[in-house]
Motif scaffolding. Structure first.
Motif, mmCIF file in Angstrom:
data_model
loop_
_atom_site.group_PDB
_atom_site.id
_atom_site.type_symbol
_atom_site.label_atom_id
_atom_site.label_comp_id
_atom_site.label_asym_id
_atom_site.label_seq_id
_atom_site.Cartn_x
_atom_site.Cartn_y
_atom_site.Cartn_z
ATOM 1 N N HIS A 155 -14.782 18.982 -25.800
ATOM 2 C CA HIS A 155 -13.440 18.982 -25.232
ATOM 3 C C HIS A 155 -12.627 17.759 -25.652
ATOM 4 C CE1 HIS A 155 -15.648 21.629 -22.284
ATOM 5 N NE2 HIS A 155 -14.703 22.409 -22.760
ATOM 6 N N ASN A 156 -13.106 17.025 -26.674
ATOM 7 C CA ASN A 156 -12.427 15.834 -27.184
ATOM 8 C C ASN A 156 -12.102 14.842 -26.071
ATOM 9 O OD1 ASN A 156 -11.594 18.137 -29.226
ATOM 10 N ND2 ASN A 156 -11.542 16.188 -30.308
ATOM 11 N N THR A 157 -13.048 14.662 -25.167
ATOM 12 C CA THR A 157 -12.807 13.839 -23.986
ATOM 13 C C THR A 157 -13.892 12.784 -23.832
ATOM 14 O OG1 THR A 157 -11.898 15.814 -22.922
ATOM 15 C CG2 THR A 157 -12.376 13.946 -21.502
ATOM 16 N N ILE A 158 -13.456 11.585 -23.454
ATOM 17 C CA ILE A 158 -14.373 10.530 -23.054
ATOM 18 C C ILE A 158 -14.094 10.284 -21.575
ATOM 19 C CG2 ILE A 158 -15.093 8.134 -23.386
ATOM 20 C CD1 ILE A 158 -13.989 8.406 -26.298
ATOM 21 N N ASN A 159 -15.074 10.573 -20.736
ATOM 22 C CA ASN A 159 -14.926 10.401 -19.288
ATOM 23 C C ASN A 159 -15.384 9.008 -18.906
ATOM 24 O OD1 ASN A 159 -14.144 13.199 -18.431
ATOM 25 N ND2 ASN A 159 -16.031 13.638 -19.536
ATOM 26 N N ILE A 160 -14.506 8.272 -18.241
ATOM 27 C CA ILE A 160 -14.779 6.891 -17.844
ATOM 28 C C ILE A 160 -14.843 6.844 -16.325
ATOM 29 C CG2 ILE A 160 -13.948 4.521 -17.916
ATOM 30 C CD1 ILE A 160 -12.479 5.232 -20.494
ATOM 31 N N HIS A 161 -15.943 6.286 -15.788
ATOM 32 C CA HIS A 161 -16.145 6.239 -14.344
ATOM 33 C C HIS A 161 -16.271 4.799 -13.864
ATOM 34 C CE1 HIS A 161 -17.101 10.558 -14.151
ATOM 35 N NE2 HIS A 161 -17.630 10.352 -15.334
ATOM 36 N N ASN A 162 -15.658 4.547 -12.726
ATOM 37 C CA ASN A 162 -15.855 3.310 -11.989
ATOM 38 C C ASN A 162 -15.906 3.693 -10.523
ATOM 39 O OD1 ASN A 162 -15.987 0.793 -10.928
ATOM 40 N ND2 ASN A 162 -13.853 0.293 -11.284
ATOM 41 N N GLY A 163 -17.084 3.931 -10.027
ATOM 42 C CA GLY A 163 -17.215 4.403 -8.655
ATOM 43 C C GLY A 163 -16.561 5.764 -8.506
ATOM 44 N N LEU A 164 -15.579 5.849 -7.622
ATOM 45 C CA LEU A 164 -14.881 7.105 -7.397
ATOM 46 C C LEU A 164 -13.696 7.301 -8.345
ATOM 47 C CD1 LEU A 164 -14.892 7.228 -3.494
ATOM 48 C CD2 LEU A 164 -16.385 8.454 -5.076
ATOM 49 N N ILE A 165 -13.363 6.283 -9.118
ATOM 50 C CA ILE A 165 -12.251 6.371 -10.064
ATOM 51 C C ILE A 165 -12.759 7.044 -11.338
ATOM 52 C CG2 ILE A 165 -10.502 5.089 -11.359
ATOM 53 C CD1 ILE A 165 -10.252 4.854 -8.308
ATOM 54 N N HIS A 166 -12.022 8.059 -11.788
ATOM 55 C CA HIS A 166 -12.420 8.833 -12.961
ATOM 56 C C HIS A 166 -11.206 8.926 -13.879
ATOM 57 C CE1 HIS A 166 -14.255 12.836 -14.578
ATOM 58 N NE2 HIS A 166 -13.630 12.176 -15.499
ATOM 59 N N ASN A 167 -11.382 8.533 -15.122
ATOM 60 C CA ASN A 167 -10.301 8.581 -16.100
ATOM 61 C C ASN A 167 -10.785 9.395 -17.301
ATOM 62 O OD1 ASN A 167 -7.976 8.106 -17.560
ATOM 63 N ND2 ASN A 167 -8.310 5.910 -17.790
ATOM 64 N N GLN A 168 -9.936 10.278 -17.788
ATOM 65 C CA GLN A 168 -10.260 11.051 -18.980
ATOM 66 C C GLN A 168 -9.430 10.533 -20.140
ATOM 67 O OE1 GLN A 168 -9.508 15.130 -17.515
ATOM 68 N NE2 GLN A 168 -11.670 15.487 -17.899
ATOM 69 N N VAL A 169 -10.114 10.192 -21.222
ATOM 70 C CA VAL A 169 -9.449 9.737 -22.435
ATOM 71 C C VAL A 169 -9.643 10.828 -23.481
ATOM 72 C CG1 VAL A 169 -9.396 7.976 -24.237
ATOM 73 C CG2 VAL A 169 -9.854 7.316 -21.861
ATOM 74 N N PHE A 170 -8.538 11.393 -23.937
ATOM 75 C CA PHE A 170 -8.576 12.455 -24.954
ATOM 76 C C PHE A 170 -8.382 11.829 -26.327
ATOM 77 C CE2 PHE A 170 -7.047 14.518 -21.076
ATOM 78 C CZ PHE A 170 -7.947 15.550 -20.971
ATOM 79 N N VAL A 171 -9.231 12.246 -27.284
ATOM 80 C CA VAL A 171 -9.211 11.660 -28.622
ATOM 81 C C VAL A 171 -9.453 12.757 -29.653
ATOM 82 C CG1 VAL A 171 -10.170 9.837 -30.089
ATOM 83 C CG2 VAL A 171 -10.345 9.630 -27.610
ATOM 84 N N CYS A 172 -8.714 12.704 -30.760
ATOM 85 C CA CYS A 172 -8.929 13.693 -31.823
ATOM 86 C C CYS A 172 -10.279 13.451 -32.504
ATOM 87 C CB CYS A 172 -7.780 13.664 -32.828
ATOM 88 S SG CYS A 172 -7.605 12.114 -33.689
ATOM 89 N N ASP A 173 -10.774 14.464 -33.202
ATOM 90 C CA ASP A 173 -12.109 14.416 -33.815
ATOM 91 C C ASP A 173 -12.310 13.194 -34.712
ATOM 92 O OD1 ASP A 173 -12.954 16.775 -32.622
ATOM 93 O OD2 ASP A 173 -12.250 18.023 -34.288
ATOM 94 N N GLU A 174 -11.328 12.915 -35.570
ATOM 95 C CA GLU A 174 -11.516 11.837 -36.543
ATOM 96 C C GLU A 174 -11.553 10.441 -35.922
ATOM 97 O OE1 GLU A 174 -7.177 13.205 -36.780
ATOM 98 O OE2 GLU A 174 -9.114 14.178 -36.851
ATOM 99 N N ASP A 175 -11.024 10.253 -34.714
ATOM 100 C CA ASP A 175 -11.041 8.944 -34.060
ATOM 101 C C ASP A 175 -12.043 8.863 -32.915
ATOM 102 O OD1 ASP A 175 -8.973 7.924 -35.702
ATOM 103 O OD2 ASP A 175 -7.454 8.838 -34.412
ATOM 104 N N PHE A 176 -12.733 9.951 -32.628
ATOM 105 C CA PHE A 176 -13.592 10.025 -31.447
ATOM 106 C C PHE A 176 -14.674 8.944 -31.459
ATOM 107 C CE2 PHE A 176 -16.762 11.577 -28.521
ATOM 108 C CZ PHE A 176 -16.019 12.150 -27.502
ATOM 109 N N ASP A 177 -15.428 8.831 -32.542
ATOM 110 C CA ASP A 177 -16.522 7.847 -32.606
ATOM 111 C C ASP A 177 -16.007 6.416 -32.500
ATOM 112 O OD1 ASP A 177 -18.644 9.675 -32.810
ATOM 113 O OD2 ASP A 177 -18.312 9.902 -34.958
ATOM 114 N N PHE A 178 -14.880 6.117 -33.153
ATOM 115 C CA PHE A 178 -14.313 4.772 -33.081
ATOM 116 C C PHE A 178 -13.942 4.412 -31.644
ATOM 117 C CE2 PHE A 178 -10.521 2.141 -32.737
ATOM 118 C CZ PHE A 178 -11.004 0.955 -33.280
ATOM 119 N N VAL A 179 -13.217 5.313 -30.952
ATOM 120 C CA VAL A 179 -12.771 5.033 -29.586
ATOM 121 C C VAL A 179 -13.961 4.937 -28.642
ATOM 122 C CG1 VAL A 179 -11.422 5.913 -27.637
ATOM 123 C CG2 VAL A 179 -10.474 6.026 -29.942
#
Length: 192
Positions: A155-179
Motif C-alpha cells: 500500500h506504499n505506506t510506512i506506519n509510524i507509531h508512538n503509543g496511541l499516535i499513529h501516522n501514515q507516510v505514503f511513499v512512491c515505489d522508487e523512494d520507499f527504501d530511502f524514506v
C-alpha cells in the motif's frame, strides 16, 4: 522527491482510494477495537454474563458496524474524487504530513456534518469523531519519540507509531527504501 540544502525532503503522494484500500483496513481495525471495548464494558456492567441472544446481537452489531464503515469509506472516496493527497516534509527531527488544502476543506466540512449529526442524535462518539476529523489536517511524528515503524509496501505506506499516535507516510515505489531507511535510522527508541 525534492531536497534542499538544509536536508529537508519534500514529496506529494496521492492515494487512489478505490485501488489502495489500506486506509479502509485501518478504519476496520480502529472501529473493531472500539467495538470490542464497548462489548467488554457492557459485559462488565452485566457481570460478564453471556447469552445466546447477546452473542447474536453482538454479531449483528459487528456486521452493521463493518457495513457502515465500508459505506462511509466509499462515500468519502466519492466526495474526495477518489483521491487522498498529502504533502510530506521530512528532516533529521521528524516527518510532517499535511493534507492538501482543497481536500482538507472537504474533510473539515465532512467532519462538521458528522459532529452536527451526533449533536442532533445525542451520539457522543459521533460528535467526537466529527470534531476530530474537522480539526485534523495533518500529523507530525517526532523521531525521538517513535516506538514502532511498520512498512507496508503493498500500500506504499510506512506506519509510524508512538503509543496511541499513529501516522501514515505514503511513499512512491522508487523512494520507499530511502524514506524507510531514513526514518528507522533516526528513531532512537525504535523497538527492534
Amino acid at each position: 522527491m525534492d531536497a534542499n540544502e538544509d536536508t529537508v525532503y519534500r514529496w506529494r503522494y496521492s492515494v487512489n482510494l478505490y485501488k489502495n484500500v489500506g486506509l479502509l483496513w485501518l478504519f476496520y481495525k480502529v472501529f473493531s477495537w472500539i467495538f470490542v471495548g464497548c462489548i467488554l464494558f457492557v459485559l462488565f456492567l452485566d457481570g460478564f454474563k453471556i447469552s445466546r441472544a447477546g452473542v447474536t446481537w453482538t454479531l449483528i452489531g459487528f456486521a452493521t458496524m463493518i457495513l457502515l464503515v465500508t459505506v462511509s469509506y466509499y462515500l468519502y472516496a466519492l466526495i474526495q474524487g477518489g483521491r487522498y493527497t498529502w504533502d510530506f516534509e521530512m528532516n533529521e527531527e521528524g516527518v510532517n504530513a499535511t493534507q492538501v488544502p482543497n481536500e482538507a476543506k472537504k474533510t473539515k466540512a465532512i467532519g462538521s456534518v458528522v459532529a452536527a449529526m451526533g449533536v442532533a442524535t445525542g451520539n457522543l462518539s459521533q460528535i467526537g469523531v466529527g470534531m476530530m476529523v474537522a480539526s485534523r489536517d495533518g500529523a507530525y511524528s517526532r523521531f525521538e519519540t517513535v516506538s514502532k515503524v511498520k512498512p507496508d509496501r503493498k500500500h506504499n505506506t510506512i506506519n509510524i507509531h508512538n503509543g496511541l499516535i499513529h501516522n501514515q507516510v505514503f511513499v512512491c515505489d522508487e523512494d520507499f527504501d530511502f524514506v524507510l531507511n531514513f526514518i528507522t535510522t533516526h528513531c532512537p527508541k525504535l523497538q527492534k
